[in-house]
Design a protein around this motif. Structure first.
Motif, PDB file in Angstrom:
ATOM      1  N   TRP A 192       0.820  -1.213   0.000  1.00 35.41           N
ATOM      2  CA  TRP A 192       0.000   0.000   0.000  1.00 35.41           C
ATOM      3  C   TRP A 192       0.853   1.263   0.000  1.00 35.41           C
ATOM      4  CZ3 TRP A 192      -0.794   3.989   3.575  1.00 35.41           C
ATOM      5  CH2 TRP A 192      -1.858   4.838   3.263  1.00 35.41           C
ATOM      6  N   ARG A 193       2.003   1.195   0.639  1.00 38.26           N
ATOM      7  CA  ARG A 193       2.902   2.352   0.631  1.00 38.26           C
ATOM      8  C   ARG A 193       3.267   2.791  -0.779  1.00 38.26           C
ATOM      9  NH1 ARG A 193       7.772   0.852   4.656  1.00 38.26           N
ATOM     10  NH2 ARG A 193       6.853   1.487   6.642  1.00 38.26           N
ATOM     11  N   GLU A 194       3.335   1.836  -1.706  1.00 37.08           N
ATOM     12  CA  GLU A 194       3.688   2.154  -3.092  1.00 37.08           C
ATOM     13  C   GLU A 194       2.473   2.407  -3.966  1.00 37.08           C
ATOM     14  OE1 GLU A 194       6.222  -0.954  -4.506  1.00 37.08           O
ATOM     15  OE2 GLU A 194       7.614  -0.733  -2.819  1.00 37.08           O
ATOM     16  N   ARG A 195       1.339   1.875  -3.552  1.00 37.39           N
ATOM     17  CA  ARG A 195       0.118   1.988  -4.358  1.00 37.39           C
ATOM     18  C   ARG A 195      -1.007   2.453  -3.453  1.00 37.39           C
ATOM     19  NH1 ARG A 195       0.878   1.450  -9.951  1.00 37.39           N
ATOM     20  NH2 ARG A 195       2.245  -0.318 -10.370  1.00 37.39           N
ATOM     21  N   LYS A 196      -1.086   3.750  -3.280  1.00 37.45           N
ATOM     22  CA  LYS A 196      -2.036   4.286  -2.303  1.00 37.45           C
ATOM     23  C   LYS A 196      -3.487   4.165  -2.753  1.00 37.45           C
ATOM     24  CE  LYS A 196       0.825   5.785   0.938  1.00 37.45           C
ATOM     25  NZ  LYS A 196       1.864   6.798   0.736  1.00 37.45           N
ATOM     26  N   ASN A 197      -3.717   3.958  -4.051  1.00 37.69           N
ATOM     27  CA  ASN A 197      -5.105   3.834  -4.523  1.00 37.69           C
ATOM     28  C   ASN A 197      -5.632   2.408  -4.385  1.00 37.69           C
ATOM     29  OD1 ASN A 197      -3.472   2.781  -6.542  1.00 37.69           O
ATOM     30  ND2 ASN A 197      -4.909   3.355  -8.176  1.00 37.69           N
ATOM     31  N   THR A 198      -5.281   1.764  -3.278  1.00 35.20           N
ATOM     32  CA  THR A 198      -5.748   0.401  -3.034  1.00 35.20           C
ATOM     33  C   THR A 198      -6.522   0.348  -1.726  1.00 35.20           C
ATOM     34  OG1 THR A 198      -3.601  -0.261  -3.931  1.00 35.20           O
ATOM     35  CG2 THR A 198      -4.998  -2.012  -3.062  1.00 35.20           C
ATOM     36  N   THR A 199      -7.592  -0.428  -1.720  1.00 34.10           N
ATOM     37  CA  THR A 199      -8.284  -0.707  -0.452  1.00 34.10           C
ATOM     38  C   THR A 199      -8.329  -2.218  -0.253  1.00 34.10           C
ATOM     39  OG1 THR A 199     -10.463  -0.794  -1.495  1.00 34.10           O
ATOM     40  CG2 THR A 199      -9.734   1.356  -0.693  1.00 34.10           C
ATOM     41  N   PHE A 200      -8.479  -2.618   1.000  1.00 28.64           N
ATOM     42  CA  PHE A 200      -8.403  -4.042   1.321  1.00 28.64           C
ATOM     43  C   PHE A 200      -9.611  -4.506   2.133  1.00 28.64           C
ATOM     44  CE2 PHE A 200      -4.097  -2.390   1.003  1.00 28.64           C
ATOM     45  CZ  PHE A 200      -3.473  -3.308   0.167  1.00 28.64           C
ATOM     46  N   ILE A 201     -10.041  -5.725   1.839  1.00 25.67           N
ATOM     47  CA  ILE A 201     -10.948  -6.427   2.766  1.00 25.67           C
ATOM     48  C   ILE A 201     -10.169  -7.628   3.274  1.00 25.67           C
ATOM     49  CG2 ILE A 201     -13.189  -7.529   3.069  1.00 25.67           C
ATOM     50  CD1 ILE A 201     -14.059  -6.254   0.399  1.00 25.67           C
ATOM     51  N   PHE A 202      -9.936  -7.685   4.575  1.00 21.84           N
ATOM     52  CA  PHE A 202      -9.247  -8.828   5.166  1.00 21.84           C
ATOM     53  C   PHE A 202     -10.264  -9.807   5.739  1.00 21.84           C
ATOM     54  CE2 PHE A 202      -5.991  -5.517   5.391  1.00 21.84           C
ATOM     55  CZ  PHE A 202      -4.899  -6.195   4.853  1.00 21.84           C
ATOM     56  N   HIS A 203     -10.233 -11.038   5.241  1.00 22.85           N
ATOM     57  CA  HIS A 203     -11.134 -12.072   5.749  1.00 22.85           C
ATOM     58  C   HIS A 203     -10.371 -12.968   6.700  1.00 22.85           C
ATOM     59  CE1 HIS A 203     -14.318 -11.172   2.809  1.00 22.85           C
ATOM     60  NE2 HIS A 203     -13.310 -10.822   2.029  1.00 22.85           N
ATOM     61  N   GLY A 204     -10.951 -13.176   7.908  1.00 27.83           N
ATOM     62  CA  GLY A 204     -10.292 -14.053   8.867  1.00 27.83           C
ATOM     63  C   GLY A 204     -10.788 -13.784  10.275  1.00 27.83           C
ATOM     64  N   ARG A 205     -10.069 -14.317  11.235  1.00 30.93           N
ATOM     65  CA  ARG A 205     -10.495 -14.176  12.637  1.00 30.93           C
ATOM     66  C   ARG A 205     -10.234 -12.753  13.125  1.00 30.93           C
ATOM     67  NH1 ARG A 205      -7.520 -19.446  13.675  1.00 30.93           N
ATOM     68  NH2 ARG A 205      -9.046 -21.028  13.110  1.00 30.93           N
ATOM     69  N   GLU A 206     -11.308 -12.069  13.405  1.00 27.88           N
ATOM     70  CA  GLU A 206     -11.214 -10.653  13.753  1.00 27.88           C
ATOM     71  C   GLU A 206     -10.309 -10.448  14.964  1.00 27.88           C
ATOM     72  OE1 GLU A 206     -14.995  -8.770  13.993  1.00 27.88           O
ATOM     73  OE2 GLU A 206     -14.114  -6.766  13.826  1.00 27.88           O
ATOM     74  N   ALA A 207     -10.393 -11.392  15.922  1.00 24.63           N
ATOM     75  CA  ALA A 207      -9.603 -11.265  17.155  1.00 24.63           C
ATOM     76  C   ALA A 207      -8.104 -11.253  16.851  1.00 24.63           C
ATOM     77  CB  ALA A 207      -9.950 -12.407  18.102  1.00 24.63           C
ATOM     78  N   GLU A 208      -7.712 -11.919  15.779  1.00 23.84           N
ATOM     79  CA  GLU A 208      -6.293 -11.905  15.411  1.00 23.84           C
ATOM     80  C   GLU A 208      -5.961 -10.739  14.488  1.00 23.84           C
ATOM     81  OE1 GLU A 208      -4.563 -15.723  14.127  1.00 23.84           O
ATOM     82  OE2 GLU A 208      -6.343 -16.698  14.964  1.00 23.84           O
ATOM     83  N   LEU A 209      -6.914 -10.397  13.642  1.00 21.98           N
ATOM     84  CA  LEU A 209      -6.622  -9.390  12.623  1.00 21.98           C
ATOM     85  C   LEU A 209      -6.644  -7.966  13.177  1.00 21.98           C
ATOM     86  CD1 LEU A 209      -8.595 -10.885   9.593  1.00 21.98           C
ATOM     87  CD2 LEU A 209      -6.112 -10.673   9.843  1.00 21.98           C
ATOM     88  N   LYS A 210      -7.549  -7.722  14.123  1.00 20.72           N
ATOM     89  CA  LYS A 210      -7.714  -6.355  14.597  1.00 20.72           C
ATOM     90  C   LYS A 210      -6.438  -5.802  15.253  1.00 20.72           C
ATOM     91  CE  LYS A 210     -10.974  -3.289  16.819  1.00 20.72           C
ATOM     92  NZ  LYS A 210      -9.896  -2.670  17.596  1.00 20.72           N
ATOM     93  N   PRO A 211      -5.830  -6.566  16.182  1.00 26.12           N
ATOM     94  CA  PRO A 211      -4.588  -6.040  16.777  1.00 26.12           C
ATOM     95  C   PRO A 211      -3.482  -5.818  15.743  1.00 26.12           C
ATOM     96  CG  PRO A 211      -5.244  -8.150  17.801  1.00 26.12           C
ATOM     97  CD  PRO A 211      -6.258  -7.833  16.778  1.00 26.12           C
ATOM     98  N   LEU A 212      -3.448  -6.644  14.708  1.00 24.52           N
ATOM     99  CA  LEU A 212      -2.428  -6.471  13.666  1.00 24.52           C
ATOM    100  C   LEU A 212      -2.645  -5.160  12.916  1.00 24.52           C
ATOM    101  CD1 LEU A 212      -2.129 -10.060  12.129  1.00 24.52           C
ATOM    102  CD2 LEU A 212      -0.286  -8.731  13.183  1.00 24.52           C
ATOM    103  N   LEU A 213      -3.905  -4.912  12.555  1.00 24.87           N
ATOM    104  CA  LEU A 213      -4.193  -3.680  11.819  1.00 24.87           C
ATOM    105  C   LEU A 213      -4.006  -2.451  12.709  1.00 24.87           C
ATOM    106  CD1 LEU A 213      -7.190  -4.441   9.445  1.00 24.87           C
ATOM    107  CD2 LEU A 213      -4.948  -3.530   8.826  1.00 24.87           C
TER     108      LEU A 213
END
Lengths: 361, 361
Positions: free
Chosen positions: B29-50
């Protein structure tokens, strides 16, 4: 087989004419004096070449053959034109007649396989011949077959190839129980053709009788040297072999370009010269030149058509090893030990196409 | 498709857990700012990472999915367990629902292919999907397909793969008429299976309509970059890909060993350091990470399961390019131009397995 190894050479086989064969033989003979040669080809061209090397001439014999099979001829054409008369056929015939222990040619692979199959016939019980490649890996050399004798292959053929490859490994690598792997694809849902699965079942049951069946291997297991013998049918095997050659050449070009990028790199390369030289030798295809035709009543080695005398010497070393290690005996032994073969009904020998009146003889 | 590229990520896919996916996304994303993401997975693990990366978090959305498909599960098991509920399925579903332009997963290839096929369905007129690999060559990157979606392939499938591969080349390489070659074996007597010969006839007749048919190519033509698109069935293609990977790793090990052989070699290597570094980057499989699933109603990218964040970033670059270059439009255009398809009877869409009551909807 006498104490000395007798090699029958199709001297007209390669792209570069008979000089490569004769000079290659001389390079080889210097290291292995217990070798004699029969050179098949145009005497008018061969004699002056041998006259240049009196020491080699003493252990050599020329058998004149005017017909030369070209690289472009189709196997069927080659058979029509050169059966019984060409240098290629005559080189194989010397093995059949017991005059030589092994034949070698740098000629047209398809024609050589057709002639060898026609002249020597498949071993009783083996359905089709295969071309085996000696493949350098991170561990040691291994055997990969079939790399291009026939397209496709059923379970019987794949198990035949396993017997042949294991026998070659026992002969060349002096291993009592080489490991055998069936080449397959990785993703779970498609684990291979039915033929590969069926061959796996047969090999699993026979494991221990002359080889250890390892299981499925994937393409990257070849370079790792995961098993001693990798078995596959000729289409995938040929593509694997050519792809690996192409990749090695590609990486070699990357290295050359990287080390010529600027003056500093060139200096570094010059200092590391010996190491890079050793690397180049390791990657030199001339040192691993030669395919082995297996499954016929006699051993035939195919040398690369485009090779030079160093490459031809390498193929002669392979031919010598094949004869010295009595690979034909090892194949017979492997077939006797293989359980499914011993219970299978005897396969009738194909009728000899050369003669039809042979019944009363 | 909006101006920004929307990538749907199966964040639980790789061997190393969701951190690789999130950190890879941040690098990308740092190189391509016109990108958005949907992360699918266990929210409890993903939220602290984000939460660690507030800038990335702003352009991302988490969709909770508790079910994770393991690397060992068979496609049929994975479908039973994870259809509709797993992070893998949900990532693909986002593409089907028009919420994302492309999906990416580092998970189990077989399961991903099964789910993608089930969820997105094959494009009408295309018989089977293929996995395409971007293959670095001495000339430029080329496309090789199928490298492992399905074993075997008839002439229709091989011509389908040619249409798909050519469309990908037009999209990614911006080439109006990419060259297409059919992978085959070299020796004259056996020039390939009947299917390959039949495909050659069809492609010859269609040459000029979206691609130029080059003819047969052999394994070593891949590394040379002889054509832009190499077409083969999944068994041979997978073995070619894995064998090339194995060979590259083997040669890489040779180089390292050679340059560590003695103090002089090490000195040379140190001096040539920058060049060797560049070489290492070139051979780094993380930079060419990612297989493209083609032939479905939507684009799915498979990242290597064992990769790190740099490798995942590479796969995201590929996903981005696929979406940006509108590869689906290019495939449709290629199919319209292909003469045999336009005269073929329409192939009926397979019934949607998800719902059976859908008729009235």
């Amino acid at each position: 087989m006498s104490d000395s190894i007798r090699i029958s050479v199709d001297a007209m086989g390669g792209d570069k004419g008979p000089r490569v064969a004769v000079e290659g033989a001389r390079l080889f003979w210097r290291e292995r004096k217990n070798t004699t040669f029969i050179f098949h080809g145009r005497e008018a061209e061969l004699k002056p070449l041998l006259d240049e090397f009196p020491d080699l001439k003493k252990v050599s014999r020329i058998v004149n053959a005017d017909i030369v099979i070209s690289m472009e001829e189709k196997p069927s054409q080659a058979l029509r034109k050169g059966r019984g008369t060409s240098s290629m056929w005559a080189a194989i015939q010397s093995v059949k007649d017991g005059e030589a222990d092994v034949a070698i040619s740098g000629g047209n692979t398809g024609a050589l396989m057709a002639m060898a199959t026609f002249c020597l016939r498949p071993i009783e019980g083996i359905s089709r011949p295969a071309i085996a490649a000696l493949w350098p890996t991170l561990r040691t050399d291994i055997i990969v077959l079939d790399v291009g004798a026939t397209v496709g292959g059923d379970a019987k053929q794949l198990t035949d190839f396993s017997i042949l490859g294991a026998a070659l490994a026992r002969a060349l690598f002096d291993q009592e129980l080489p490991t055998v792997g069936l080449l397959n694809v990785g993703t779970e849902e498609m684990k291979g053709h039915d033929e590969v699965k069926e061959a796996a079942r047969i090999l699993q049951a026979a494991s221990g009788e002359g080889f250890i069946y390892h299981g499925f291997v994937e393409g990257d297991d070849i370079g790792k040297g995961t098993v001693d013998v990798v078995v596959t049918e000729g289409f995938a095997g040929n593509i694997a072999l050519k792809t690996a050659e192409g990749t090695a050449r590609q990486v070699g070009a990357y290295i050359r370009n990287a080390l010529k990028a600027d003056i500093i790199s060139m200096l570094g390369a010059a200092i590391a010269g010996q190491a890079l030289q050793a690397l180049r030798r390791k990657l030199d295809p001339r040192n691993i030149n030669g395919g082995v035709f297996l499954g016929l009543n006699g051993v035939v080695i195919k040398s690369h058509g485009g090779t030079d005398e160093v490459g031809f010497k390498g193929a002669l070393s392979l031919a010598y090893e094949m004869a010295r290690s009595r690979v034909m005996d090892k194949i017979g032994e492997g077939m006797r030990r293989f359980p499914t073969l011993s219970v299978a009904p005897p396969i009738e020998a194909a009728p000899a196409p050369e003669k039809t009146e042979a019944k009363s003889a």
